[in-house]
Design an enzyme around this catalytic site. Structure first.
Site, mmCIF file in Angstrom:
data_model
loop_
_atom_site.group_PDB
_atom_site.id
_atom_site.type_symbol
_atom_site.label_atom_id
_atom_site.label_comp_id
_atom_site.label_asym_id
_atom_site.label_seq_id
_atom_site.Cartn_x
_atom_site.Cartn_y
_atom_site.Cartn_z
ATOM 1 N N GLY A 11 2.482 -40.742 24.001
ATOM 2 C CA GLY A 11 2.596 -40.891 24.949
ATOM 3 C C GLY A 11 4.010 -40.202 25.246
ATOM 4 N N ARG A 34 12.885 -45.443 12.099
ATOM 5 C CA ARG A 34 11.808 -45.519 11.579
ATOM 6 C C ARG A 34 11.926 -45.342 9.767
ATOM 7 N NH1 ARG A 34 8.834 -41.855 14.871
ATOM 8 N NH2 ARG A 34 7.555 -42.678 16.884
ATOM 9 N N ALA A 78 9.457 -35.711 18.732
ATOM 10 C CA ALA A 78 9.056 -34.443 18.193
ATOM 11 C C ALA A 78 8.181 -34.204 19.654
ATOM 12 C CB ALA A 78 7.262 -35.339 17.490
ATOM 13 N N LEU A 79 7.963 -34.416 20.892
ATOM 14 C CA LEU A 79 7.238 -33.732 21.359
ATOM 15 C C LEU A 79 8.134 -33.469 22.877
ATOM 16 C CD1 LEU A 79 4.719 -37.316 23.472
ATOM 17 C CD2 LEU A 79 4.314 -35.128 22.179
#
Length: 806
Positions: free
Chosen positions: A343, A635, A786-787
């Site tokens: 989100g 990551r 990414a968003l």
């Protein structure tokens, strides 16, 4: 009588085809025999929908026939792989052979005449899921087939013809009797409403199915515990299909087959409770709407391939400007990977972020970044690096040793994106984000956040988030969970602006006229051809994280990608947009780099199970109960550390940390504890025993971590951003394991999202945005970027496509 005859080989010259053609002519006064080829049916792949046009034609022809004749050659003592594959397709989502009379025959140049192949074929046809009614005995074995026909394709031996007639006439009688047994028996439901349960991702779904004496009248599913998105389509479409056709012979939805079958099974339970054998309804024909295969044709200004965040943003931008747009989505619902995100969207918003205090260690994070030797920084980034130093120096001068607000700026976002993406692969090839693309991303991300707010996305402005691997708290998180907020707002906006979204419609090729792209050809849900004439095409079809073979083909970063590796991605992410781009000469960049999500569910690859808390609250321990990594790292750093520890690890949390989890509810937590996928205990010692650790080891690890939180410094693994200690019962352990998350490479684009060919020249009328494009994130993507990427470059793609229409 009407029979379908399947040519059980793709060979252009086959004695089995010749045999069937002979039968077609020889028995024309007795029966209508239609030959069906299988040469255009792809090899079976359960991850692909059963929408191949030739396959659907075979399915419908079989359903409409009185019986099926299958002629098989013999390859290596068995049937051809192509025939085996067709039968797998016809027993997965389609089941036309269930109860259907079947005659087997075969021709071979061997004297045994395909006897072993026929034996194997009988076993396959008798398998659950196929369940054909094969005529016993009377096998027709044509040996020495190369000598059995004359030059006109006629059998040249009278005894052979006589035996073929005996076999065929017996099959006609067998089919007549068999079909009489298949006539649906009369039945009546016990009228009333019956409560059953279907299994959804969120747990058991209560269902109420109402019957009159002869009909299923209504199906109501309580979906309160489910995440909005693809499942919503399942809970509407599957019941509608069942009621429309009064049948349980309903196709599962691509990407949601498990949930689809759960709904069908739930209705089957209700049918049984109403006193009727559900097998009767399973053998009924599919609903009429599932049989519509009429070709469709459309025209628009811009056609967008892909209904995720990038594609919907491009379409919404086109519609905002008064032009028209069509979105093609291969799955039954829009959303793509966007709907599966946590989100938060990254965007530096200093005015808003100044309302939050800095966390312990955050200032040290910036100091460490700014201590980088300039010789390690690529020239195009140097000016920004120096400007960031000046910005932060002013901040330091303002606060000194006093606690300050949360510092941020587009420059910090840019440099963290740059440093976060710099990687070197196993072959020694280095990569970093293209400056002009990264600059656009970080300069315009906040505009994207604000544009989405205008479209209808509501943000929780009381908290600033840092997703896993984000490196900084700059995430704007919607009030509605996951990526649902973005997809619902955008799809509703597109609908309100009279845009068109065609789901279940994968793009297959570009429409080329006079050497230029003039639209797209797609396939509809029932295999029909969809032609879209357009002045521009935007590719927004996502990456290839759900295509293991493609990952393995391009991989140059990971030492090994296992065949059974899990993915956080939608199963729609198979790289077809990249392949489509290559078909017109598009260049590729960064394809060897794949990002793993370190904190995925070890069984499913999903992100929404367990307690997914902000990284400042991560406490990661291995299977022995020891920390092994800086939990605030990137990551790929977390993934490599986890893989070195065997892959499986645990996120430890207490009751206070649990409250910061954005992916769950108390009801969901309780269900997962009961199911054994999340562990909970009143003491750390009890928790350790549950997961198989030495209690003393876990307790010492947590005590040490709590001391680091108090000091604001971690001398072991140098985690410098903290929030909460682990001290208030109950305590939790969430099992995690890395899974494929984001494919870094893709089509080459310029700053206007034009797709570039291998010579770096734009391909006219073709644009790309989102994960299908490469060059921005380089070797590793920051969480939340990414968003920012899809909404920023999706809007740019829409604008550029409009501005360059002929």
């Amino acid at each position: 009588m009407k029979f379908t005859a399947i040519v059980g080989t793709t060979s252009p010259k086959s004695y089995n085809r010749t045999l069937l053609q002979f039968m077609q002519a020889h028995f024309k006064d007795k029966a209508d025999i239609e030959l069906l080829e299988i040469d255009q049916v792809p090899m079976f792949n359960q991850d692909q929908p059963s929408t191949n046009p030739q396959l659907l034609e075979i399915n419908q022809k079989i359903i409409a026939s009185d019986g099926v004749i299958i002629a098989t050659p013999e390859y290596n003592h068995s049937i051809p792989s192509s025939l085996k594959s067709v039968l797998e397709w016809l027993s997965y989502e389609l089941h036309p052979l269930d109860g259907k009379p079947v005659m087997i025959l075969g021709a071979s140049i061997d004297a045994q005449g395909s006897s072993r192949a026929q034996l194997h074929l009988r076993q396959i046809l008798d398998a659950p899921g196929v369940n054909a009614n094969v005529m016993p005995g009377y096998e027709f074995l044509l040996g020495n087939a190369h000598q059995a026909f004359d030059d006109k394709g006629q059998l040249n031996n009278e005894a052979t013809i006589d035996f073929l007639e005996i076999c065929f006439f017996r099959f006609m009688r067998f089919a007549k009797i068999s079909n009489q047994l298949n006539v649906e028996e009369d039945f009546s439901f016990a009228p009333g409403t019956y409560e059953v349960h279907a299994l959804g991702h969120g747990g058991a779904l209560p269902m109420q199915v109402s019957f009159s004496e002869k009909k299923i009248e209504s199906i109501h599913i309580d979906t309160a515990g489910e995440t909005e998105g693809l499942a919503d389509v399942v809970f509407v479409r599957i019941p509608d299909k069942i009621i429309e056709g009064q049948t349980l012979n309903v196709d599962a939805l691509s990407g949601a087959s498990e949930t689809s079958h759960a709904v069908i099974d739930g209705v089957a339970k209700a049918v049984k409770l109403a006193g009727v054998n559900p097998d009767i309804l399973k053998k009924r024909p599919k609903p009429a709407s599932s049989l519509n295969r009429d070709d469709e044709e459309y025209s628009c200004d811009v056609v967008v391939i892909g209904g995720g965040g990038a594609g919907l943003s491009a379409a919404a931008t086109v519609l905002q400007a008064g032009k028209n747009a069509i979105v093609l989505e291969k799955f039954p619902a829009v959303g793509g990977n966007t709907i599966r995100t946590g989100g938060p969207i990254n965007a530096a918003d200093p005015e808003w972020q100044r309302t939050f205090d800095e966390n312990p260690g955050e200032r040290h994070t910036i100091e460490a970044l700014l201590s980088t030797d300039e010789s390690e920084i690529h020239p195009e980034y140097l000016a920004d690096f120096r400007a960031l130093k000046e910005e932060f120096a002013a901040y330091q001068q303002q606060f000194g040793d006093q606690k300050g607000y949360l510092f941020d700026s587009p420059l910090l976002h840019r440099m963290q994106t740059y440093f976060g993406g710099k990687r070197t692969d196993l072959e020694g090839n280095s990569i970093y984000g293209q400056y002009d693309l990264v600059k656009i991303l970080t300069d315009h991300a906040l505009e994207s956040v604000q544009w989405l707010e205008e479209i209808g996305v509501e943000y929780d402005k009381e908290v600033v988030f840092a997703p896993v691997g984000a490196l900084w708290r700059r995430g704007h998180k919607p009030v509605k969970r996951y990526g649902t907020a973005f997809i619902l707002a955008l799809s509703r906006y597109i609908e309100s602006m009279s845009g068109t979204i065609l789901t279940d419609s994968p793009a297959k090729e570009f429409l080329i006229e006079d050497g230029e792209i003039k639209g797209v050809i797609a396939t509809g849900v029932n295999g029909q051809k969809i032609t879209i004439h357009a002045k521009a095409v935007v590719l927004a079809s996502g990456g290839f994280g759900a295509n293991t073979k493609m990952l393995q083909q391009y991989n140059t970063y990971w030492s090994h990608i296992a065949d059974d590796i899990k993915t956080t991605n939608s199963y729609a992410m198979t790289g077809d947009g990249i392949v489509l781009g290559q078909s017109v000469g598009a260049g590729l960049i960064g394809m060897g780099f794949t990002q793993m999500m370190p904190v995925a569910d070890p069984n499913t690859g999903e992100l929404f199970s367990g307690l997914q808390v902000p990284p400042e609250n991560f406490v990661i321990v291995n299977q022995q109960g020891k920390r092994f990594v800086n939990e605030f790292a990137g990551r790929d750093v977390l993934t490599k550390a986890a893989l070195a520890e065997g892959g499986l690890f645990y996120l430890i949390a207490d009751d206070e940390i649990k409250k910061t989890a954005a992916n769950t509810s108390q009801e969901k937590i309780d269900r997962q504890v009961e199911a054994g996928t999340l562990f909970r205990a009143d003491t750390l010692e009890e928790l350790a025993v549950q997961v198989g650790m030495e209690p003393d080891v876990l307790v010492e690890t947590i005590n040490k971590y709590n001391r680091y939180v108090e000091a604001g410094h971690d001398p072991e693994f140098h985690k410098d951003t903290f929030s909460l200690k682990v001290e208030k019962a109950p305590f939790y352990a969430t099992p995690r394991q890395p899974a494929v998350h984001h494919t870094m490479g893709g089509l080459k684009i310029d700053t206007a999202t034009r797709v570039l060919n291998e010579n770096n020249r734009p391909i006219k009328h073709l644009y790309a945005a989102g994960e299908v494009a490469g060059g921005i994130h380089a070797g590793n993507r920051l969480g939340g970027n990414a968003l920012a990427d899809i909404f920023t470059f999706g809007r740019i793609a829409g604008k550029t496509a409009m501005s360059e229409m002929d």
